[in-house]
Design a protein around this motif. Structure first.
Motif, short mmCIF file in Angstrom:
data_model
loop_
_atom_site.label_atom_id
_atom_site.label_comp_id
_atom_site.label_asym_id
_atom_site.label_seq_id
_atom_site.Cartn_x
_atom_site.Cartn_y
_atom_site.Cartn_z
N GLU A 184 -23.82 -3.57 2.74
CA GLU A 184 -22.51 -3.00 3.03
C GLU A 184 -21.66 -4.02 3.75
OE1 GLU A 184 -22.37 1.04 4.80
OE2 GLU A 184 -24.51 1.01 4.49
N VAL A 185 -20.37 -3.86 3.62
CA VAL A 185 -19.46 -4.65 4.44
C VAL A 185 -18.20 -3.81 4.68
CG1 VAL A 185 -18.40 -5.81 2.47
CG2 VAL A 185 -18.34 -6.90 4.71
N ASN A 186 -17.66 -3.94 5.86
CA ASN A 186 -16.44 -3.20 6.18
C ASN A 186 -15.29 -4.18 6.26
OD1 ASN A 186 -18.04 -0.97 6.47
ND2 ASN A 186 -18.25 -1.21 8.68
N VAL A 187 -14.18 -3.77 5.66
CA VAL A 187 -12.97 -4.57 5.78
C VAL A 187 -11.97 -3.76 6.60
CG1 VAL A 187 -11.09 -5.65 4.53
CG2 VAL A 187 -13.39 -5.73 3.60
N ILE A 188 -11.59 -4.34 7.71
CA ILE A 188 -10.77 -3.59 8.65
C ILE A 188 -9.35 -4.15 8.63
CG2 ILE A 188 -10.50 -2.97 11.07
CD1 ILE A 188 -13.76 -3.85 10.84
N VAL A 189 -8.42 -3.26 8.42
CA VAL A 189 -7.03 -3.69 8.29
C VAL A 189 -6.20 -3.01 9.36
CG1 VAL A 189 -5.13 -4.00 6.72
CG2 VAL A 189 -7.43 -3.76 5.82
N PRO A 190 -5.95 -3.68 10.46
CA PRO A 190 -5.07 -3.07 11.46
C PRO A 190 -3.62 -3.23 11.03
CG PRO A 190 -5.93 -5.18 12.23
CD PRO A 190 -6.40 -5.01 10.84
N THR A 191 -2.82 -2.28 11.41
CA THR A 191 -1.42 -2.38 11.01
C THR A 191 -0.53 -1.87 12.12
OG1 THR A 191 0.23 -1.52 9.48
CG2 THR A 191 -1.78 -0.28 9.66
N ASP A 192 0.66 -2.37 12.08
CA ASP A 192 1.61 -2.12 13.15
C ASP A 192 2.05 -0.67 13.20
OD1 ASP A 192 3.19 -3.05 15.23
OD2 ASP A 192 4.95 -3.06 13.91
N LYS A 193 2.30 -0.14 14.39
CA LYS A 193 2.73 1.25 14.50
C LYS A 193 4.15 1.46 14.01
CE LYS A 193 0.14 4.32 17.07
NZ LYS A 193 -0.03 5.30 18.13
N ASP A 233 5.84 -0.31 11.71
CA ASP A 233 6.02 -0.47 10.26
C ASP A 233 4.64 -0.44 9.61
OD1 ASP A 233 6.99 -0.98 7.77
OD2 ASP A 233 7.01 -3.16 8.05
N PRO A 234 4.06 0.76 9.58
CA PRO A 234 2.66 0.80 9.15
C PRO A 234 2.51 0.73 7.65
CG PRO A 234 3.42 2.97 9.80
CD PRO A 234 4.59 2.08 9.84
N TRP A 235 1.99 -0.35 7.16
CA TRP A 235 1.71 -0.44 5.73
C TRP A 235 0.64 -1.48 5.51
CZ3 TRP A 235 2.17 -4.71 2.45
CH2 TRP A 235 2.68 -5.87 3.06
N ASN A 236 -0.05 -1.38 4.43
CA ASN A 236 -0.84 -2.51 3.98
C ASN A 236 -0.89 -2.51 2.47
OD1 ASN A 236 -3.45 -0.51 4.90
ND2 ASN A 236 -3.51 -1.41 2.87
N GLU A 237 -1.28 -3.60 1.95
CA GLU A 237 -1.34 -3.76 0.50
C GLU A 237 -2.31 -2.74 -0.08
OE1 GLU A 237 -0.68 -8.15 -1.17
OE2 GLU A 237 -2.76 -7.56 -0.90
N SER A 238 -2.01 -2.27 -1.26
CA SER A 238 -2.91 -1.29 -1.86
C SER A 238 -4.13 -1.97 -2.46
CB SER A 238 -2.17 -0.54 -2.97
OG SER A 238 -3.10 0.20 -3.71
N ALA A 239 -5.23 -1.26 -2.38
CA ALA A 239 -6.46 -1.78 -2.99
C ALA A 239 -6.64 -1.24 -4.40
CB ALA A 239 -7.66 -1.42 -2.14
N ALA A 240 -5.69 -0.43 -4.86
CA ALA A 240 -5.86 0.24 -6.15
C ALA A 240 -6.08 -0.71 -7.33
CB ALA A 240 -4.68 1.16 -6.40
N PRO A 241 -5.43 -1.87 -7.36
CA PRO A 241 -5.71 -2.75 -8.51
C PRO A 241 -7.16 -3.24 -8.54
CG PRO A 241 -3.71 -3.40 -7.39
CD PRO A 241 -4.36 -2.39 -6.52
N ILE A 242 -7.81 -3.26 -7.39
CA ILE A 242 -9.20 -3.75 -7.35
C ILE A 242 -10.17 -2.60 -7.60
CG2 ILE A 242 -10.75 -5.28 -6.11
CD1 ILE A 242 -7.92 -6.35 -6.08
N TYR A 243 -9.98 -1.54 -6.84
CA TYR A 243 -10.82 -0.35 -7.02
C TYR A 243 -9.88 0.80 -7.36
CZ TYR A 243 -14.02 -3.15 -4.19
OH TYR A 243 -14.79 -4.15 -3.69
N LYS A 244 -10.03 1.35 -8.53
CA LYS A 244 -9.16 2.45 -8.95
C LYS A 244 -9.20 3.61 -7.97
CE LYS A 244 -6.75 4.62 -12.23
NZ LYS A 244 -5.34 4.34 -12.37
N THR A 245 -10.37 3.84 -7.41
CA THR A 245 -10.54 5.00 -6.55
C THR A 245 -9.69 4.91 -5.30
OG1 THR A 245 -12.15 6.30 -5.37
CG2 THR A 245 -12.55 3.97 -5.44
#
Lengths: 371, 165, 365, 153
Positions: free
Chosen positions: B95-104, B106-118
């Protein structure tokens, strides 16, 4: 033609809304619309303490096969708090969870038949009957027919009911009768040519797509993905027992049905091994719970994600502690959520009846999808 | 990974659980890794919200993490955070965890949908916002009217605080 | 054991009534009309009473037997009063008419469905009860008439489908039409193979043709019912009839788990009752046709001829039982498979059957 | 075609053997396991008003009112809201609250499901099953050694 299938439709198994676009009778696009059964389960768990109060809630996520959910919470909380579980309790857990899996699969088979046959057909009633038998056994063991609340952190709440011989006999009777009952299902549904015509080659999802959608459990195994947490990430007593992971290569509705029916056989195998072990267990070593403090306060900012194999697939829970006796964040990864997502890949270009059948074969429990 | 514990004493810790070489993974990801974190179940990498796709693609294609098991979004005092719990279909114990902190603000991060459909649904669940840039917010903010954003029905989406939308 | 042939020229029910009311001799036109009306009233009520029993009660009991349950047994002896309770319940409900419904068609559809099935019974020779011959008319084109009348029901379904202003209803209506067209032809072709034997479309003629003993096995005489003469045609006909009345495996126009209840999704209260009755009447009409064409009409052993109506009832209930049985065990086919089976399977087989029968009848008889 | 016939034969077998799985409920009482968790029974005589049950209840089903001397005044339980998890019975150090096998209760409004201590006391045993008998094994874990005969009335 845009067609709303649900939220009140006989075949949505709860409250699910499928926004469907039809081309004639064929499905051009389908988008499940979920959230009708949202009960803030995660929030409720965040408001309750680890030691006792959370355990009744997992029963209410996947309410057709409840005990695996309890194990999901037990596993994550025991990991978090470093609690050991006595071996005897592990066997009890394994046995009861496999019973619950049979319960879930029986209902899945029954309702799938219902979707394909229509109306209250014999298969559905027979499946409910067999499910009731399991419920009787579990009622003797846990005290409830559905919302068991049988697990405790560090073990289970009750040993087998006295007199034990009577209970073993009841379980053995059930296990002995099961092959005959399953044979009857095969006579009724899987060998029926019309049924085969309806289900083989419909609702197809190949292994690659299934992985993309994060499918797990019988849905993934019916697409040939050899993936079962009971074996791949062992917990409980599974790696000490002799059983197989069931896979099928059909990728279709029929394969998913077959996987469930064969998994029932595997569960029965597990149960009868557990019963043998329990029967011979020395009387003074029957520890059903380890010593667990009355209040549990894991270290602040400990984070853990653990999953178990529920009846529907990988049921994971993420917990972050903040030093109090309640979780700071409690996140549930429900297998049905991912499996339902894959419906759009299965139903594209299929006929409406196959859309319904595919939905039935996914065996989604909306209580778990929406949580 | 050293503190990954098994709950059951009688069970051997599976060999494979130790086989994820997080240093190697860190090398693979290079300077996209802001910080390393240790969770009980697996090690984690903290990354920038704009690097989600690159990092996940690397992990999937080059390290074989083909199973996005879960996506957790949560709120901290000073930030929102989303955790991608990755695993392998071939070996669940890795297992591995990818942690993405984001600003309060302007909270956004890139979508992972192109990599994992789910991730499509998981991110929708986490954010309550589906259209346009897949904003990753853990709480419904003023501009996030779910009905308008075309979330899954606008009902009962969850997000860090679990307040019904 | 010999089977007594029917009377050569039986007195029909309207005539019996007219004789009882007005004596013999020439009758005025209104007297004949009144007698015919009363006869129709009697026959209609017999059939409605049977559907009344079948719908709320027998159906539940039969289904329960197949599924290991008990079913209705509280209201009255063996739960029989559930028939009354159900009638009150259904009639007491609010009649909801959806917004945008096409009114005249929406209102007429249930009537069309129920009455078309009743119409079919006009030419069915139902046998005698205490010497009274329960047959309303015996036209020369009897068999053709019965199929024509039964087919009108599809019109009702289509009307209900589009008039309800509901997409599920529309799909149900369209499915009903597609199904009807696909299965009406095999049905009639198969019946035509019987006509080749009998040389007549007249119902009484078809029944009379089946009275001869076919052969005797161990003292039991097998009558020359067409089910025995041509079992292949019989099976074809029974299957096609399942599609005709829309029961499993061919209940695609209703398909509750797919399109909810198809054409009757929007119907409630009295209109729903009419649909409900219409459907059951249809099953019974299908049973009556099968009984008349393949099972020797009202003929049967043990009972005197003056009571052979009982045999007729037993035969149509047997067909009803069969439809319920099929429903409990056979999955519904998909609409495209249904059409495929209809056009590529049933039609071809019924044509083959017709040609073969024609050859056999032409060469051998 | 063989498969279809086999299906039909299977259902026919069930139809003809005449056995039923359902029971006529009020006439034939269903079997209830001794461990079954139904309506609560409360004994004020035993209660020490420690409020543990109120604390452990996951969804605030139990409400206890005490005076300023911490003497118990009210014990209310909303059985319509209860999830029957049995945690209250589990934590009770004196067996003052107990879940009977009684599952039959009705009311016209939700309010009537709020049982006070008198109503809770009068909840009947179901078929004279004493639930404690079957549940004894686990109680040691909670209250140390049990103290023999217990009279709930």
């Amino acid at each position: 033609m845009f067609l709303n299938i649900g939220p009140h439709h006989p075949a949505t198994h709860g409250v699910l809304h499928l926004k469907t676009v039809l081309d004639g009778e064929q499905v051009a696009d389908v988008e499940p619309d979920i959230g009708y059964l949202h009960r803030c389960e995660e929030q409720m768990c965040q408001n309750n303490n680890y030691r006792h109060q959370i355990m009744p809630y997992p029963d209410r996520w996947d309410y057709t096969a409840n005990l695996p959910n309890e194990w999901a919470y037990a596993r994550v909380a025991e990991d978090l708090n470093d609690i050991e579980v006595p071996e005897y309790a592990q066997i009890l857990r394994t046995m009861s969870v496999e019973f619950a899996r049979i319960m879930g699969h029986m209902l899945a088979v029954g309702t799938f038949a219902l979707d394909v046959y229509g109306d209250f057909t014999a298969t559905f009633m027979y499946a409910i009957r067999d499910r009731e038998l399991v419920q009787n056994i579990l009622e003797d063991l846990t005290g409830q027919r559905m919302m068991f609340n049988y697990f405790r952190l560090g073990g289970v709440v009750w040993d087998l009911p006295e007199p034990r011989e009577e209970f073993f006999e009841k379980v053995r009777d059930f296990i002995d009768d099961l092959p005959e009952a399953l044979e009857e299902y095969h006579d009724l549904i899987t060998t029926n040519e019309i049924f085969q015509k309806r289900t083989i080659g419909t609702g197809v999802i190949d292994a690659e797509t299934a992985k993309q959608y994060g499918c797990t459990g019988p849905v993934a195994r019916a697409s040939g993905i050899d993936y079962d947490l009971r074996r791949d990430d062992p917990y409980g007593y599974y790696d000490e027992l002799d059983w197989d992971v069931v896979t099928e290569d059909g990728c279709d509705n029929f394969a998913r049905l077959l996987v469930r029916m064969r998994e029932v056989e595997e569960s029965a195998k597990l149960i009868s091994q557990c019963v043998d072990l329990l029967e011979d267990w020395p009387e003074d070593e029957r520890d059903i719970q380890s010593n667990v403090p009355r209040t549990l306060k894991p270290d602040a900012d400990t984070e853990v994600y653990r999953a178990v194999e529920g009846a529907k697939g990988e049921l994971g829970i993420y917990v972050r502690s903040d030093g109090t006796d309640k979780p700071a964040r409690f996140k549930i990864r429900s297998p049905c959520f991912n499996n339902l997502h894959s419906l759009e890949a299965m139903a594209q270009g299929e006929y409406v009846p196959d859309l319904i059948a595919a939905l039935g074969s996914l065996d989604v429990i909306l209580g778990e999808v929406d949580r | 990974m050293s503190d990954a514990r098994e709950p059951d004493s009688e069970l051997e810790v599976p060999e494979t659980r130790e086989t994820v070489d997080y240093d190697e993974l860190a090398d693979l990801l290079g300077d996209r890794v802001i910080r390393r974190e240790d969770h009980l179940n697996a090690g984690g990498f903290v990354i920038h919200p704009g690097d989600v796709q690159t990092v996940l693609r690397t992990l999937r294609d080059e390290a074989g993490f083909d199973h996005l098991s879960c996506l957790t979004a949560q709120e901290y005092e000073d930030r929102y955070e989303s955790i991608y719990h990755l695993s392998k279909y071939a070996d669940r114990t890795q297992e591995v965890n990818v942690i993405v902190p984001t600003d309060k603000e302007d909270p956004w991060n890139e979508s992972a949908a192109p990599i994992y459909k789910t991730a499509e649904w998981h991110e929708r669940e986490a954010s309550g916002q589906a259209t346009g840039r897949r904003a990753e917010r853990t709480r419904q903010s003023a501009h996030g009217d779910p009905a308008e954003d075309g979330v899954t029905g606008g009902r009962g989406l969850e997000h860090g605080l679990g307040v019904p939308v | 054991m010999s089977l007594a042939p029917l009377q050569a020229d039986p007195v029909l029910l309207p005539e019996t009534i007219a004789r009882a009311l007005f004596g013999g001799g020439d009758l005025a036109i209104w007297q004949e009309a009144l007698a015919a009306f009363l006869g129709a009233f009697v026959v209609g009520n017999i059939m409605l009473a049977m559907t009344g029993v079948a719908g709320p009660w027998a159906k539940r009991k039969i289904t329960a037997a197949f599924t290991d349950r008990i079913a209705v047994n509280r209201v009255g002896p063996a739960g029989l009063l559930i028939i009354v309770a159900d009638a009150v319940r259904l009639l007491g409900k609010e009649l909801i008419i959806p917004e945008g419904a096409d009114r005249p068609a929406y209102d007429l559809a249930p009537l069309v469905v129920a009455s078309s099935a009743l119409l079919g019974f006009a030419v069915i020779p139902m046998g005698q009860i205490f010497g009274v011959n329960l047959m309303l008319a015996d036209p020369e084109i009897g068999l053709a008439f019965v199929f024509a009348a039964a087919s009108i029901a599809t019109l009702g379904l289509a009307m209900a489908g589009y008039a309800s202003n509901n997409k599920y209803s529309l799909m149900g209506g369209l499915r009903a039409i597609a199904q009807n067209i696909a299965y009406e032809i095999p049905l009639i072709l198969t019946a035509a193979s019987v006509v080749l034997f009998t040389d007549t479309l007249q119902m009484s003629g078809i029944v009379a043709a089946q009275q001869e003993p076919l052969f005797t096995v161990a003292g039991i005489t097998i009558p020359s019912w067409f089910a025995f003469v041509n079992p292949f045609a019989f099976v074809l006909f029974v299957v096609a009839n399942l599609a005709e009345v829309g029961r499993n495996p061919f209940d695609v126009p209703e398909a509750p788990t797919e399109i909810i209840a198809g054409y009757q999704t929007e119907y409630s209260s009295v209109y729903f009752v009419l649909f409900y009755l219409g459907e059951f009447l249809h099953i019974f009409l299908g049973g009556a046709i099968i009984a008349t064409v393949f099972l020797g009409g009202p003929a049967g052993p043990f009972l005197p001829e003056s009571l052979n109506f009982v045999w007729f009832v037993i035969k149509i209930w047997a067909v009803f039982l069969f439809t319920q049985w099929a429903r409990s065990a056979v999955p519904r086919v998909r609409i495209d498979q249904l059409i495929e089976i209809g056009w590529k399977g049933m039609l071809v087989m019924s044509l083959a059957n017709l040609v073969l029968t024609a050859v056999i009848v032409g060469v051998m008889l | 075609m063989i498969g279809v016939l086999k299906s039909m034969a299977t259902t026919l077998k069930h139809a003809l053997d005449g056995s039923t799985f359902t029971v006529e409920y009020p006439d034939v009482a269903p079997e209830v396991s001794p461990r079954f968790r139904g309506v609560h029974k409360f004994s004020q005589e035993r209660c020490i008003w420690c409020r543990q049950c109120e604390n452990v209840c996951p969804n605030d089903t139990i409400q206890i009112v005490q005076d300023d001397q911490r003497n118990g005044e009210q014990y209310n339980l909303h059985i319509g809201q209860c999830v029957y998890c049995r945690l209250c019975e589990e934590v009770c150090p004196v067996d003052a609250i107990l879940l009977t096998e009684n599952f039959e209760f009705t009311a016209d409004t939700k309010d009537e499901f709020i049982y006070n201590k008198e109503q809770l006391k009068n909840v009947p045993w179901y078929k004279d099953i004493d639930p404690l008998e079957s549940r004894e094994p686990d109680r040691g874990a909670w209250i140390g050694e049990g103290e023999g005969e217990v009279d709930y009335q």
